[in-house]
Write a protein that holds these residues in place. Structure first.
Motif, short mmCIF file in Angstrom:
data_model
loop_
_atom_site.label_atom_id
_atom_site.label_comp_id
_atom_site.label_asym_id
_atom_site.label_seq_id
_atom_site.Cartn_x
_atom_site.Cartn_y
_atom_site.Cartn_z
N ARG A 753 34.73 -31.84 113.10
CA ARG A 753 35.90 -30.98 113.33
C ARG A 753 35.99 -30.02 112.15
O ARG A 753 36.10 -30.44 111.00
CB ARG A 753 37.18 -31.80 113.48
N VAL A 754 35.94 -28.74 112.46
CA VAL A 754 35.91 -27.70 111.43
C VAL A 754 37.17 -26.84 111.54
O VAL A 754 37.53 -26.42 112.64
CB VAL A 754 34.65 -26.82 111.56
N ARG A 755 37.79 -26.63 110.41
CA ARG A 755 38.96 -25.73 110.35
C ARG A 755 38.53 -24.45 109.65
O ARG A 755 37.96 -24.49 108.55
CB ARG A 755 40.11 -26.38 109.61
N MET A 756 38.82 -23.30 110.27
CA MET A 756 38.52 -22.01 109.67
C MET A 756 39.82 -21.25 109.46
O MET A 756 40.50 -20.88 110.43
CB MET A 756 37.57 -21.21 110.57
N TRP A 757 40.18 -21.07 108.18
CA TRP A 757 41.32 -20.23 107.82
C TRP A 757 40.88 -18.78 107.89
O TRP A 757 39.78 -18.42 107.43
CB TRP A 757 41.80 -20.56 106.42
N VAL A 758 41.72 -17.92 108.43
CA VAL A 758 41.34 -16.52 108.64
C VAL A 758 42.49 -15.62 108.17
O VAL A 758 43.66 -15.88 108.47
CB VAL A 758 41.04 -16.24 110.13
N LEU A 759 42.12 -14.56 107.46
CA LEU A 759 43.10 -13.59 106.95
C LEU A 759 42.54 -12.18 107.14
O LEU A 759 41.36 -11.95 106.84
CB LEU A 759 43.39 -13.84 105.47
N ASP A 760 43.36 -11.29 107.64
CA ASP A 760 42.96 -9.88 107.75
C ASP A 760 43.60 -9.12 106.59
O ASP A 760 44.80 -8.83 106.61
CB ASP A 760 43.42 -9.30 109.09
N ALA A 761 42.80 -8.80 105.56
CA ALA A 761 43.32 -8.09 104.40
C ALA A 761 43.54 -6.61 104.70
O ALA A 761 44.30 -5.94 104.00
CB ALA A 761 42.38 -8.25 103.21
N GLY A 762 42.83 -6.09 105.71
CA GLY A 762 42.99 -4.67 106.03
C GLY A 762 42.20 -3.79 105.08
O GLY A 762 41.11 -4.16 104.64
N PRO A 763 42.68 -2.59 104.77
CA PRO A 763 44.06 -2.17 104.99
C PRO A 763 44.40 -1.68 106.40
O PRO A 763 45.59 -1.51 106.71
CB PRO A 763 44.22 -1.01 104.00
N ASN A 764 43.38 -1.43 107.25
CA ASN A 764 43.69 -0.77 108.53
C ASN A 764 43.23 -1.53 109.77
O ASN A 764 43.93 -1.57 110.77
CB ASN A 764 43.05 0.64 108.55
N GLU A 765 42.03 -2.10 109.72
CA GLU A 765 41.39 -2.61 110.94
C GLU A 765 41.99 -3.95 111.39
O GLU A 765 42.24 -4.84 110.57
CB GLU A 765 39.89 -2.80 110.70
N PRO A 766 42.18 -4.13 112.73
CA PRO A 766 42.60 -5.44 113.25
C PRO A 766 41.41 -6.40 113.30
O PRO A 766 40.26 -6.00 113.12
CB PRO A 766 43.11 -5.10 114.65
N LEU A 767 41.71 -7.66 113.56
CA LEU A 767 40.67 -8.70 113.60
C LEU A 767 40.88 -9.56 114.84
O LEU A 767 41.98 -10.05 115.10
CB LEU A 767 40.75 -9.57 112.34
N SER A 768 39.79 -9.71 115.62
CA SER A 768 39.79 -10.61 116.76
C SER A 768 38.73 -11.68 116.46
O SER A 768 37.55 -11.53 116.78
CB SER A 768 39.45 -9.84 118.05
N PHE A 769 39.17 -12.77 115.82
CA PHE A 769 38.24 -13.76 115.27
C PHE A 769 37.74 -14.68 116.38
O PHE A 769 38.51 -15.28 117.13
CB PHE A 769 38.94 -14.59 114.20
N HIS A 770 36.40 -14.80 116.48
CA HIS A 770 35.76 -15.56 117.56
C HIS A 770 34.53 -16.26 117.01
O HIS A 770 33.86 -15.76 116.11
CB HIS A 770 35.36 -14.60 118.69
N VAL A 771 34.24 -17.44 117.56
CA VAL A 771 32.99 -18.15 117.26
C VAL A 771 32.26 -18.33 118.59
O VAL A 771 32.74 -19.04 119.49
CB VAL A 771 33.26 -19.51 116.59
N ILE A 772 31.12 -17.69 118.72
CA ILE A 772 30.35 -17.73 119.97
C ILE A 772 29.80 -19.14 120.20
O ILE A 772 29.14 -19.71 119.33
CB ILE A 772 29.20 -16.71 119.93
N GLY A 773 30.07 -19.69 121.39
CA GLY A 773 29.51 -20.98 121.76
C GLY A 773 30.48 -22.13 121.68
O GLY A 773 30.15 -23.24 122.10
#
Length: 841
Positions: A753-773
């Motif tokens: 079981r893996v936990r991935m913390w995710v943060l979008d620092a920007g300054p402009n672009e959005p983030l759609s975080f995905h892991v294929i599979g």
């Protein structure tokens, strides 16, 4: 002295070299000299000499003093406040011990003289100057330790003034006054020494120091300036009898000339310092003006002048002393003229190359004292041993030495200009063929609030234009004109004068610090009645790219030596108070294979240290600005007033930022100095993770922080024009390097079981975080769970969507072995470098 020379030569390669040079001089050179000479002269003034068997405690004090200096330097270089404190305590204890020993020596000597029927020593009061001097340094050492800890202005500024007053004006100044009151009149050939001035001088000097410290610590710079005035009056009491003696017998030796010049620098610098205190904001940056005048102009010249007299005198008297002094006076006028002429020119608004050339020449003139001193001792010893006769007096050559000094200064000025500098008053091509009127227009321009005020200068065509620019902001600025004139970096309160020459066309100016021009720091010069022929400069100083951005090949291997940033997230440390030091730096580094840019960082990497804690924990971050421009920090994890904690600090400044974790989640921190998006995009950001109370154990935790880069020229800063335009980024990265986890994959095992913390620092672009599979069975976003397997049954999630400055975490398992791709599913950004892999075995 030798180590000081080595550090001076190598200063460009050493961290915090300015601090190192100042303290190696004040503690390494000056404090050792004061401990040695105050003991030696104290015994001579008292007419009472200790036997050699009682020298051991004095030697111990000297050895431990130098150990304390080494520990202090180590603490400052490693940014370990506690180590700096230990060094300061050692230094303070040794000098305090010396003060007590001198006070006891006075009592012992007076009792011995009375018992022997010799009467009380008339020069004992001069030894009390030494006692007062040594009593102040322990206080200064404590203040220095507080400075190393770091506070915000005005307290930090008050501590700086107190540190300078106690150490420079007190420890060094009082010792110098005690020596000169007796020695200098005799050095000038006077047969009598005025004694009645000494009690008044000591009282006024000490009172001045007390007023300076009280005003500085109470945030009353005007009161501190009054203290400077009182202290200056004390020195006028000391030096008044010297003036008629100098008029009657002008200096004809290095000792007398160097000491005379030192006293002139002292009085001038004190007046200058009082003006600085009353004329601008009470901030640390402005208070470093004292250093050059007091240390190089006064302290160094005084020290070398006094040693030029005392060292030969101590060698044996008569022909021995005469031989030693003759060697000490080799090319004395050349040295004095080069040192003082070079320092005066250095204080003028010169280009950086001219200043480097001048400082090198002045340093050379100081350095030659060392071989001259050694030669003087060798010659004196030979005469003393009868190995050689005393040399015949040399014929003075003042004219030759004066011409040689002027030639040396002229040559280094020419070298500095040839290397890219412009001399003051040089006219640039702004005339456009207009006929000069012979008139001069002088304009005062203020830099404040990302603007030049006034924004537009109108000058009659043909007039010569002189601009006096003053930085009245809280951050560093400069002014660069397209015709080549530039002010250099101006700290808050600093000023510079630009001579534009005859103006016959429109000229543009701007602040060249990256991003400031894009924020509106542009100055327009308009020639009234002139011609605009379109002959403009290239504008290459504008702070944007000056060359074609480097070619990006995200598939290229970064090389065997490449180390990806470890994305593994360590557990929250124990304890409830967490202390960190962030150093703001500006260095060239790599952000993609073969792509080098100037990075603005916390602790040397794009994306600063990751902090982690629990609800209620207290974080204390000391921010130290090691860069060349203003920086700051804003922690989204804290709820504090921005006024003090998030203020801009200039180069060399520091502040302490404290906050309590009131809510859980993953929080952005970043530089909040304008232009904020440029500082953030250039690398000054990071993450703070505050664990939810019910956070379940997992096999592994990783952190992915997305950021963007807008490429400038190879090795140059980020392109502020692209950032300001909100344009398309050249790179989108996880953890500060494009595609680094494609080249250095993560690892896991089936069933983990893996936990991935995710943060979008920007300054402009959005983030759609995905892991294929795989799919996410747990999603936590902005402080709340959106999905949990024990609550939402078989539901799953495919992406964690984040806007700039948002964050969360996802959890997943891997049922089968394979290589799983991590990416921003906004595909265009994934292709720009926001991609990685995790290999499951």
């Amino acid at each position: 002295m030798v180590l000081l020379i080595v550090v001076g030569v190598m200063h460009w390669a050493l961290p915090d070299a300015r601090w190192l040079l100042v303290h190696m001089f004040t503690i390494g050179l000056v404090a050792n000299s004061i401990l040695v000479w105050s003991q030696t002269l104290g015994e001579r003034f008292l007419g009472y000499h200790l036997p050699e068997t009682r020298r051991r405690p004095h030697l111990i004090r000297i050895y431990v003093l130098n150990l304390g200096l080494l520990v202090t330097i180590a603490g400052m270089q490693t940014v370990l406040w506690w180590l700096t404190t230990i060094g300061a305590v050692l230094i303070g204890l040794m000098v305090a011990w010396h003060a007590v020993a001198l006070a006891l020596l006075i009592g012992e000597a007076q009792r011995h003289r009375v018992t022997a029927g010799e009467g009380r020593a008339e020069n004992a009061l001069s030894v009390w100057f030494f006692v007062a001097s040594a009593s102040l340094l322990p206080v200064g050492a404590g203040v220095g330790a507080a400075l190393a800890y770091g506070f915000g202005d005005p307290l930090q500024a008050g501590l700086v003034v107190t540190h300078q007053a106690v150490n420079l004006l007190g420890f060094l100044g009082l010792a110098a006054a005690g020596v000169l009151l007796i020695m200098f009149p005799r050095l000038l050939g006077e047969t009598t020494v005025p004694l009645r001035r000494r009690p008044a001088a000591l009282g006024v000097l000490v009172a001045g120091i007390a007023v300076i410290c009280g005003g500085a610590l109470a945030d009353r710079p005007v009161v501190a300036a009054v203290g400077v005035g009182v202290y200056t009056a004390g020195w006028l009491v000391v030096a008044a009898p010297f003036v008629p003696a100098i008029v009657r017998r002008p200096p004809r030796t290095y000792a007398s000339a160097s000491i005379t010049a030192a006293l002139m620098w002292l009085i001038g610098t004190l007046v200058w310092y009082a003006v600085v205190l009353v004329s601008g904001p009470f901030v640390q940056d402005r208070l470093s003006l004292l250093t050059i005048g007091f240390l190089a102009g006064f302290a160094a010249q005084l020290l070398f002048g006094v040693m030029s007299h005392l060292l030969p005198t101590m060698m044996g008297g008569g022909e021995v002393t005469a031989a030693g002094k003759a060697e000490m006076d080799r090319w004395w006028l050349w040295r004095v003229l080069v040192i003082n002429g070079g320092l005066l020119l250095w204080l003028l608004p010169m280009s950086s190359w001219v200043k480097v050339a001048l400082s090198s020449l002045v340093m050379l003139a100081f350095i030659v004292f060392l071989p001259i001193m050694i030669r003087s001792a060798v010659v004196a010893l030979r005469v003393r041993r009868g190995e050689t006769a005393a040399p015949s007096p040399r014929t003075p050559q003042p004219g030759l030495q004066a011409v040689a000094a002027a030639s040396a200064i002229g040559l280094v000025l020419a070298f500095g200009v040839a290397m890219g500098g412009t001399s003051p008053g040089a006219q640039q091509d702004a005339a456009a063929g207009v006929t000069p009127t012979g008139q001069t227009t002088t304009v005062d321009v203020d830099a404040v609030g990302m603007r030049f005020t006034p924004e537009t200068i109108t000058v009659p065509a043909g007039n010569r234009l002189v601009i006096r620019v003053t930085n009245r902001d809280t951050m560093v600025h400069d002014l660069v004109l397209e015709t080549g004139e530039q002010s250099g970096r101006l700290s808050p309160g600093d000023s510079a004068t630009l001579d534009v020459g005859v103006v016959g066309r429109s000229v543009e100016g701007w602040c060249s610090i990256v991003g400031h021009r894009q924020q509106g720091m542009v100055l327009h010069i308009r020639a009234e009645g002139g011609t605009d022929d379109g002959a403009r400069g290239s504008g290459g100083h504008h702070g944007g790219p000056s060359a074609t951005p480097p070619t990006v090949d995200l598939m290229a291997d970064p090389g065997d030596g490449f180390r990806a940033r470890d994305p593994r997230l360590a557990p929250a440390p124990g304890g409830t108070v967490h202390r960190f030091t962030f150093e703001a730096t500006e260095d060239v580094g790599e952000i993609a294979p073969g792509v080098r840019q100037t990075l603005w960082t916390y602790n040397g990497t794009v994306m600063g240290p990751t902090l982690r804690g629990r609800l209620g924990d207290v974080f204390e971050i000391t921010l130290v600005n090691r860069g060349t421009m203003s920086h700051s920090v804003d922690f989204h994890a804290g709820m504090v007033s921005p006024d003090e904690n998030m203020r801009d600090i200039g180069p060399g400044e520091s502040l302490v930022y404290r906050f309590r974790a009131e809510h859980t989640g993953i929080w952005l921190y970043h530089c909040a100095t304008a232009p904020m998006p440029v500082h953030l995009a250039a690398g000054m950001f990071g993450a703070v993770v505050i664990d939810p109370p019910d956070l379940a154990p997992v096999s592994a935790e990783y952190l992915f922080t997305q950021s963007e880069w807008y490429l400038g020229g190879d090795g140059e800063p980020i392109d502020a024009d692209k950032v300001a335009a909100g344009g398309v980024p050249d790179l989108v990265m996880f953890n500060g390097y494009a595609n680094q986890y494609m080249h250095r994959p993560l690892r896991a095992r089936v069933g983990d079981r893996v936990r991935m913390w995710v943060l979008d620092a920007g300054p402009n672009e959005p983030l759609s975080f995905h892991v294929i599979g795989t799919q996410f069975d747990t999603v936590y976003k902005e402080g709340a769970y959106l999905l949990r397997p024990d609550r939402d049954g078989p539901g799953g999630s495919q992406v964690l969507d984040l806007a700039a400055a948002q964050g969360g975490f996802v959890e997943m398992t891997f049922p089968e072995p394979g290589t799983y791709t991590i990416l921003n599913h906004r595909m265009v950004d994934g292709d720009r470098g926001a991609m990685g892999t995790i290999v499951v075995e």
